[in-house]
Write a protein that holds these residues in place. Structure first.
Motif, mmCIF file in Angstrom:
data_model
loop_
_atom_site.group_PDB
_atom_site.id
_atom_site.type_symbol
_atom_site.label_atom_id
_atom_site.label_comp_id
_atom_site.label_asym_id
_atom_site.label_seq_id
_atom_site.Cartn_x
_atom_site.Cartn_y
_atom_site.Cartn_z
ATOM 1 N N ASP A 92 11.748 -15.887 -16.440
ATOM 2 C CA ASP A 92 11.236 -15.729 -17.793
ATOM 3 C C ASP A 92 10.703 -14.307 -17.924
ATOM 4 O O ASP A 92 10.804 -13.509 -16.990
ATOM 5 N N MET A 134 12.483 -9.389 -18.092
ATOM 6 C CA MET A 134 13.090 -10.424 -17.256
ATOM 7 C C MET A 134 13.661 -9.757 -16.007
ATOM 8 O O MET A 134 14.049 -8.588 -16.042
ATOM 9 N N ILE A 151 18.507 -12.325 -23.858
ATOM 10 C CA ILE A 151 17.433 -11.812 -24.714
ATOM 11 C C ILE A 151 18.016 -11.455 -26.077
ATOM 12 O O ILE A 151 19.066 -10.816 -26.150
ATOM 13 N N VAL A 185 8.281 -17.004 -22.778
ATOM 14 C CA VAL A 185 9.600 -16.950 -23.415
ATOM 15 C C VAL A 185 9.643 -15.853 -24.478
ATOM 16 O O VAL A 185 10.665 -15.668 -25.144
ATOM 17 N N LYS A 239 13.700 -15.076 -25.562
ATOM 18 C CA LYS A 239 14.823 -15.751 -24.912
ATOM 19 C C LYS A 239 15.740 -16.327 -25.975
ATOM 20 O O LYS A 239 15.283 -16.838 -27.006
#
Length: 360
Positions: A92, A134, A151, A185, A239
């Motif tokens: 994450d 990430m 992303i 996230v 995300k």
């Protein structure tokens, strides 16, 4: 043993095309609604709050015990699983300190040379200069296929810019948290526009009568007149699995009604923007610069290091006497993020005039 959880797993598909296929193995799939939909619903709770990372005194994975033990173990598991299965895995979004320590965690536990680790670990936050990133475990050359980071960029802007509030990063983040979304996230939230008055820039006139180390304000007369109101807008890096939920449910920030759009390409103004400063400091020690930026005494600046409020190049720094090198990135909690550009000259009193770029 099952695959690591909390990741997005990509591998070779079994279909006729043989193209890479993706499977989400994180908590987003566990406990879906009875009708098969994922949103809206209460997101799963983690063992710790991602906004306030806990420290462990028996963390075998990090020397300085600054990373949560569970996260350190998970990073190691993802690295080993990627190497073993020839499959890409993603974490994450991680804060800068955790992302900076990831390679050291793997090195400390496995003994693998750092240059080998760096071929298997890539960091990206969705935009140049992003703080929250990430980590991708895997190497396209070794695996013979490529998978992009999961992303996307969401643009949030007022429905009526004329009547919009002055919205800040905190306002947008608070609105997202009120949707029940976990912090990990969501990556960086980049706010543009919506500020009043002329932009503050560094004084570059050598004949200026202003005291050294101050900044001047450009004349408002030099600013082009705007015929259409431009309200504050935010670019939310998130995300891809959570993006549709945000776009549908983020309808209000503070007292301002907003609309969200998932962008297919990164906008031009998402790139880092800077305010250039010329500061008069005693030396190139980091505590001297922090004191000048925060306009506090040297003693109070040194206390900020022991309180873990200062980061240098993504790592929490406790050594207040560290000397800055050109290009060093300093983050001061509550005061912003800066790039040290070096010393311009020494004053007659033996002090230094240094150049610093502040992220805006």
């Amino acid at each position: 043993m099952g695959e690591p959880t909390g990741t997005v797993l990509f591998g070779r598909g079994s279909g006729a095309s043989g193209e890479p296929t993706g499977t989400v193995l994180s908590g987003l799939d566990n406990g879906a609604n009875k009708d098969g939909s994922l949103w809206p619903r209460q997101l799963p709770q983690r063992s710790r709050c991602p906004l306030a990372p806990q420290k462990s005194n028996n963390n075998p994975y990090t020397k300085n015990n600054t990373m949560d033990t569970n996260l350190a173990k998970r990073i190691l598991d993802l690295y080993q699983a990627s190497d073993r299965n020839n499959t890409f895995y993603f974490t994450d979004f991680l804060p800068p300190a955790d992302a900076a320590e990831a390679e050291a965690v793997i090195r400390a536990e496995t003994g693998i040379p750092m240059d080998v680790i760096r071929h298997m670990v890539t960091a990206w936050g969705g935009a140049e200069g992003a703080e929250r990133v990430m980590l991708r475990f895997g190497n396209a050359d070794l695996f013979d296929y490529e998978v992009d980071f999961p992303i996307v960029t969401i643009k949030a802007e007022p429905l009526n810019a004329k009547f919009a509030d002055e919205l800040t990063h905190r306002d947008f983040l608070g609105a997202l948290m009120n949707l029940g979304i976990e912090r990990d996230v969501i990556g960086d939230i980049i706010v543009r526009g919506g500020t009043k008055g002329p932009k503050r820039t560094a004084s570059t006139n050598p004949t200026t009568k202003e005291p050294e180390g101050t900044v001047s304000v450009e004349s408002a007369a030099k600013e082009p007149k705007r015929t259409v109101p431009v309200g504050p807008r935010a670019y939310i890096l998130a995300k891809d699995a959570i993006a549709p939920y945000i776009a549908e449910n983020l309808t209000r920030v503070k007292h301002t009604s907003v609309m969200c759009t998932i962008l297919t390409e990164a906008p031009v103004d998402i790139a880092p923007q800077f305010e250039s400063l010329r500061l008069n400091v005693a030396s190139e020690r980091i505590d001297s610069l922090v004191a000048r930026i925060c306009n506090i005494s040297r003693a109070k600046a040194q206390q900020m290091f022991s309180q873990h409020l200062i980061s240098l190049d993504g790592r929490i720094l406790e050594n207040e006497s560290a000397l800055l090198k050109e290009g060093a990135v300093i983050s001061i909690r509550g005061y912003g993020k800066y790039i040290f550009r070096g010393t311009e000259h020494e004053t007659k009193k033996g002090r230094l005039m240094v150049l610093v770029d502040r992220y805006v």
